[in-house]
Scaffold this active site. Sequence first.
Site, short mmCIF file in Angstrom:
data_model
loop_
_atom_site.label_atom_id
_atom_site.label_comp_id
_atom_site.label_asym_id
_atom_site.label_seq_id
_atom_site.Cartn_x
_atom_site.Cartn_y
_atom_site.Cartn_z
N THR A 62 8.30 39.13 18.55
CA THR A 62 8.10 38.34 17.33
C THR A 62 7.91 36.87 17.68
O THR A 62 7.01 36.20 17.16
CB THR A 62 9.34 38.49 16.42
N GLY A 90 14.43 30.66 -0.08
CA GLY A 90 15.35 30.48 1.04
C GLY A 90 15.09 29.17 1.77
O GLY A 90 14.01 28.96 2.31
N VAL A 114 15.82 28.14 8.14
CA VAL A 114 14.94 27.60 9.17
C VAL A 114 13.47 27.94 8.89
O VAL A 114 12.59 27.08 8.92
CB VAL A 114 15.34 28.15 10.55
N GLY A 173 16.16 35.55 5.49
CA GLY A 173 16.90 36.09 6.63
C GLY A 173 16.20 37.25 7.29
O GLY A 173 15.16 37.73 6.82
N ASP A 202 18.50 39.88 18.94
CA ASP A 202 18.66 39.99 17.48
C ASP A 202 19.27 41.32 17.05
O ASP A 202 19.75 41.44 15.93
CB ASP A 202 17.29 39.85 16.78
N ALA A 214 15.77 33.03 19.85
CA ALA A 214 15.10 33.50 21.06
C ALA A 214 15.91 33.15 22.31
O ALA A 214 16.08 33.98 23.21
CB ALA A 214 13.71 32.89 21.15
N HIS A 237 15.80 2.61 29.19
CA HIS A 237 15.39 1.88 27.98
C HIS A 237 13.89 1.63 28.04
O HIS A 237 13.39 1.22 29.08
CB HIS A 237 16.13 0.55 27.92
P1 NAI Z 1 18.18 31.96 7.10
O1 NAI Z 1 19.33 32.88 7.15
O2 NAI Z 1 18.13 30.78 8.02
O3 NAI Z 1 18.02 31.38 5.61
C1 NAI Z 1 17.85 32.23 4.50
C2 NAI Z 1 18.17 31.46 3.23
O4 NAI Z 1 17.82 32.26 2.09
C3 NAI Z 1 19.65 31.11 3.07
O5 NAI Z 1 19.76 29.73 2.85
C4 NAI Z 1 20.08 31.95 1.88
O6 NAI Z 1 21.11 31.34 1.12
C5 NAI Z 1 18.78 32.06 1.08
N1 NAI Z 1 18.73 33.19 0.13
C6 NAI Z 1 19.12 34.47 0.35
N2 NAI Z 1 18.95 35.23 -0.78
C7 NAI Z 1 18.43 34.41 -1.73
C8 NAI Z 1 18.03 34.59 -3.10
N3 NAI Z 1 18.11 35.77 -3.74
N4 NAI Z 1 17.53 33.53 -3.78
C9 NAI Z 1 17.43 32.31 -3.17
N5 NAI Z 1 17.80 32.09 -1.88
C10 NAI Z 1 18.28 33.12 -1.17
O7 NAI Z 1 16.90 32.90 7.29
P2 NAI Z 1 15.39 32.59 7.70
O8 NAI Z 1 15.01 31.19 7.46
O9 NAI Z 1 14.62 33.67 7.03
O10 NAI Z 1 15.39 32.83 9.26
C11 NAI Z 1 15.70 34.11 9.80
C12 NAI Z 1 16.22 33.99 11.21
O11 NAI Z 1 15.20 33.53 12.09
C13 NAI Z 1 17.38 33.04 11.30
O12 NAI Z 1 18.40 33.66 12.03
C14 NAI Z 1 16.82 31.88 12.04
O13 NAI Z 1 17.80 31.24 12.85
C15 NAI Z 1 15.71 32.47 12.89
N6 NAI Z 1 14.67 31.49 13.11
C16 NAI Z 1 14.92 30.44 13.94
C17 NAI Z 1 14.00 29.45 14.13
C18 NAI Z 1 14.34 28.29 14.99
O14 NAI Z 1 15.29 28.37 15.73
N7 NAI Z 1 13.62 27.18 14.91
C19 NAI Z 1 12.69 29.48 13.48
C20 NAI Z 1 12.53 30.61 12.61
C21 NAI Z 1 13.49 31.56 12.46
#
Ligand code: NAI
Length: 462
Positions: A41, A176, A179, A268, A309, A317, A441
Site C-alpha cells: 500500500t 475524518g 492523517v 481509519g 499493520d 510503514a 547556523h
Molecule cells: P485516523 O485513525 O488517523 O483518523 C480517522 C479519523 O476519522 C479520526 O479522527 C476519527 O475520529 C474520524 N472518524 C471516525 N468515524 C467517524 C465518523 N462517523 N464521522 C466523522 N469522523 C469519523 O485514520 P486515517 O487518516 O484514515 O489513517 C489510517 C491509518 O493510516 C492511520 O493509522 C495512519 O497513521 C496511517 N497513515 C499514516 C500516514 C503518515 O504517517 N503520514 C499517512 C497516511 C496514513
Amino acid sequence: MAEFDTIIIGAGPGGYVCAIRAAQLGLKVAVVEGRETLGGTCLNVGCIPSKAMLHATHMLHETHENFEKMGLMGAAPKVDWAKMQAYKDDVVTGNTKGIEFLLKKNKVTWIKGWASIPATGKVKVGDDVHTAKHIVIATGSEASSLPGVTVDEETIVTSTGALTLGRIPKTMVVIGAGVIGLELGSVYARLGTEVTVVEYLDAITPGMDAEVAKTFQRILTKQGLKFILGAAVQSVAKTKKGASVSYKLKKDNSEASLDADIVLVATGRKPYTTGLGLDGLGVEMGPRGTVKTDDHFQTSVKGLYAIGDAIAGPMLAHKAEDEGMALAEIMAGKHGHVNYGVIPGVIYTTPEVANVGLTEEQLKAEGRAYKAGKFPFMGNARAKAVFQAEGFVKILVDATTDRILGAHIIGPQAGDLIHEICVAMEFGASAQDLALTCHAHPTWSEAVREAALACGDGAIHA
Ligand code: NAI
C-alpha cells in the site's frame, strides 16, 4: 513447489524489509506478493504517491503565496492534471522497480500470486505448495469505511481512489480529520477544491499533542480547509452531481448534510488478513481484527509470525519496517528488538507535523512531573527567510532528571527534525545533551536546540 527457510506473505515495507534483512543474515527467503508491483500500500497507493502529490501542490501553493514576495513575477502555472498524475505514477514506478532490484540483489525469490496457509509450515500460491520453517504474515491493512457508506472509488473514495481522480473536483468532503484526511485534503485545497473536513471528535488528529493540534487546525483553516468538528457522519448517498454526506452534531443532536463532487472516507484502516486461512489454523486474534503475537512476533501457531499493520500498534510503514528487521534477526537466531517508545509520527502537510514519545496530555494523565521547553519558529532566522515561521518545537522532559520524554514539532521540515530527538531518546539523553550540541547556523535544527535550551535556563532567541 520449493523449500525455504522463510516465506513472507506481503511485500509492503514490513515484508520486503524483513525479506532483505533475513537474506542478508543467510536465510533462504521468498516473498509472496499478489500485486503486479512490490512495495504494498505504502509504495503503490499510499505514502509515496501522496508525497508526490503533496510536493507538486506545495510548489503550486508557493507560486501563489510567496513568489511575488521574493520578486519572482509572472503568471502562476496552470495545472495539467494528466501530467501531474503521470509524474506521481513515475515516482511510484521508480520506487517499486527499486524494490524489485533490491530483492534480486539479495537473492530473495518473488512468488507472484495470493497466498494462503493450508497447514503449519506450508504456503499455497495458485496450485503450488511451498514449505518453510518460518512463515511471516505481512499482509498490511485496508481502508475501513463506515456503516451506511459504500465506497465506489470514483465518487465516494478512500485514499486509493483519491489519488487517481479523473479530474480536480470543485468540492470535496473529507470524513475524518486524521492523517489521510488532512494530507489529501491539503492536496486538493491547494488545487483549488473547496474542502470540508467532517470529524467526529472535537479536535483534529486524535492522540496528537493538543497544543500542536490547535495550531495545526488554525494554519490549515488559513489555507482554506473548513472543519466541522464534533460531527458523526451517519451516511453518504450518491447524487446526480456527486454525493451527499449526512451527519449529526454531537452538541445538540441536530442533523445536517453536505453535498460534494467527491467524498473521501478517511476514518481509519483495519488489518487485512482475508484469505490466509487463519481460522483453519486456529490462530488467536486480538482486538479489531489484529493477529495476536508475542514479544517475538510469533502468533499462537509455532513458526507463524506477523508484523506491521496486521498486528497491534500504530499503522505506520516505518513501524512495520522495524518489526520486519527485528523479526529477521530473531529468525536468524539473533536478538531483534523494537523500541515502541521511540516511533516517530509525521504528517506531511505544510507545515509538517511530527511527534515522538509522550504528549503533555499523557504525562498529565500519568501524574508525571515534567517540564516543557518550547521554541517558536518565529525566532528561527532560516524559517523566517522561507515564509515558514509559523509553529514551534516543544520538548518534554522529566522534571527531575531532564531526560527527554517526548517531542512535538509543527513547522518546516518537522518530519526530518524529529529524528535528532529520536536518536537522543534512544540514547536516553537529557535536554541538556541536545542543548550542548553545536547546531549549524542558520538551520531549522537550531529550533530543536533552542527548545532544549528552553528546558533549562532559557532559549536565546525567544
Ligand atoms: P485516523 O485513525 O488517523 O483518523 C480517522 C479519523 O476519522 C479520526 O479522527 C476519527 O475520529 C474520524 N472518524 C471516525 N468515524 C467517524 C465518523 N462517523 N464521522 C466523522 N469522523 C469519523 O485514520 P486515517 O487518516 O484514515 O489513517 C489510517 C491509518 O493510516 C492511520 O493509522 C495512519 O497513521 C496511517 N497513515 C499514516 C500516514 C503518515 O504517517 N503520514 C499517512 C497516511 C496514513
